[in-house]
Structure formats: C-alpha cells, structure tokens
Design a protein around this motif. Structure first.
Motif: not given
Length: 311
Positions: A133-143, A275-279, A303-311
């Motif tokens: 299992a790994r967490p991944y961010s969604l690149a899609s839109l529900p609408e 406003l800056a969003l960083v990822c 606002l920032a989200d950090v991706f941690l490397s653990r593939g």
C-alpha cells in the motif's frame, strides 16, 4: 512487558515500543510510507486495550471510537489486541481502467471504483496492490472524470511501483482511506493571483486543483511552474499548453533542476495577495517555500504537500 496480539499470534514487547515496529519486526506486515501520521497507510484497529497515541488529531472522532489508530504514531503501554487493515475486507474495490506512460518514468493509472467516491481536487488516497500500500494524490476531478487518476513516479524501483508496472486493464485493486491533504481550491480565491508550483509528479494534484480553478472560472492570474529533472520530465506539457491557449490569465513555465537556482533567484511577487500551492519532494518544497518567503509571501498564503520517496 505488555502482550501484543494479532489474530492467533501473541508475543511480549517492551513497554513504550512503537506499535508499527513491534508489528513489522515480528512478521505482521503493516504498510507505511511517511511515519509522520500523514499518509494513513499504517491503520490498525485496536480490539482490546489502547496504545499511547501521539497524534490523536490525525483521525476523525468516529474512526477513533471504532478503535482505529495510526501504528506509526502509537506506543504499546499495556496488553493490546489489534486487527490489521485487510484490503480485501476493509478496502473499497476498484478496477484498473487504463495504464499509460506519460514519458519514460510516469505511469498514469486510472481506476473505476465499484461505488462512486466523493472527493475533492488535491486529496490523496491509499492504494493497495495486493498487500502493498502507498498513498497517492488524485489528479482527477469528481465533477468531470468518471475515473480516479494517479500519476506514479517509477524512476526508482519500489514495492508499489514494481507492482503497478505489472498491472493490466481489468485487474482489481483496493482503495484505502481518503485524506484531505493541504492542497485544495477555494472559490473565495476567485480574484487573487494563484501560483501552482510542482516538482515531478507533484504536478498531479496541482493539475486537478488547476482544473478546479478553471471550472470555477478563476479570474485572477494563474501561474503554473513545473520543476523536472530534465526537459523530458515535463510529462503534462501538452495538456498544460492546451489549457493556457484557452485562458489568457493562465501561464505555464517549465524548469529543470539545472535551471532551478537561477529561476528561483528571478522569482518575484506581483501582488501580496498571491496564494501559492506547492507540491513535490521535501527538498523542492523547501526550496520553493524559502524563495517565496524571501520574496514577501505571507506564510499563511502558502499551502504545501510533501511527497516522500518510498515507491
């Protein structure tokens, strides 16, 4: 010494032991990624007894009432019986609809959940491929999208990325917990300058946020900056260029790692309302954030989200 029980197994552990380590070191495989209480891959359910929890705010009151805890944030202080998250019984079923390579190292994974999933742009979801299992961010839109889309960085070998490479259309996959994350779009930002700064596949969730902003007909200037290892790493160049061609208030910049120091030095704020969003990776998020603060961006406007490397 407290006794730890999982199913038919039981053993003694030192008082104060980290619950995640106590499980994994004794043959009970519990996945994890961040070890910081953010990814939620290490959910376990306490059946009897409770551990000391350093992040009680990380889960909802309903989850905590049901005994769910993040193993990485817990210490065993008394006899404890836990049920580990079983993707077969606890996860939500989905099916692989499409697998496409966006460049040499980014795998675009599209899933169809058995039941519709309510989510917002910028959120992330724990994916289970077998018992990895790994967490991944969604690149899609529900609408707009009937599928759930994820961009997987496969440059380096890893348990999940290796499993994802073997997936085929129609294969089953399980969905774990949906998480909010820091990235989102607020319609109240309608007239403010919006900067979206991404490194690598950090562009995935920001692409979703961008589309959400455009869906709300954002009026302020939108600046997208994508940092890649080299020129071939700008894996969404064409879709971004197509959007920019349709919107006069949208500009797109592509930076490479070699260009980063000079490009950052030239970064200037046009408005204090920006406003800056960083990822992206820890290093890239830190580099962007440091320069933005030096340029005068108020800290509460990043606002920032950090991706941690653990593939």
């Amino acid at each position: 010494m407290p006794e730890l029980r999982v199913g038919e197994r039981q053993w003694l552990v030192a008082a104060g032991s980290n619950l995640l380590d106590a499980l994994n070191q004794n043959g009970v495989a519990v996945p994890y990624s961040c070890r910081a209480g953010s990814c939620h891959a290490c959910l376990v359910q306490c059946v009897q007894g409770l551990p000391a929890d350093s992040r009680p705010d990380a889960l909802s009151a309903e989850q905590r009432d049901q005994g769910w805890r993040l193993a990485c944030q817990c210490q065993v202080i008394e006899d404890l019986q836990v049920h580990t998250f079983d993707p077969v019984t606890d996860g939500r079923p989905a099916t692989v609809e499409a697998l496409d390579w966006l460049g040499d190292s980014v795998l675009r994974l599209r899933l169809i959940p058995q039941r519709p999933l309510r989510y917002s742009a910028g959120q992330h979801l724990v994916l289970w491929a077998g018992h990895v299992a790994r967490p991944y961010s969604l690149a899609s839109l529900p609408e707009e999208d009937r599928f759930l889309e994820f961009h997987l960085d496969c440059r380096q070998p890893g348990e999940f990325s290796d499993a994802a490479r073997r997936l085929q259309i129609g294969d089953p996959i399980r969905l774990g917990e949906l998480r909010g994350g820091a990235l989102h779009y607020d319609p109240d930002w309608h007239d403010r300058p919006l900067w979206l700064l991404a490194a690598g596949t950090g562009l995935g969730p920001l692409f979703g946020v961008l589309r959400e902003a455009l869906r709300h007909d954002h009026r302020g200037a939108i600046r997208v900056i994508h940092l890649a290892h080299d020129a071939d790493g700008h894996y969404l160049a064409k879709p971004l260029e197509a959007l920019a061609a349709q919107r006069q208030n949208l500009s797109v910049e592509r930076w490479t790692a070699a260009e980063l120091p000079g490009a950052l030095a030239q970064l200037r704020l046009v408005s204090r309302q920006t406003l800056a969003l960083v990822c992206g990776s820890t290093a890239s998020v830190d580099a962007f954030a440091k320069r933005l603060f030096l340029a005068g961006l108020p800290r509460n406007q990043l606002l920032a989200d950090v991706f941690l490397s653990r593939g």
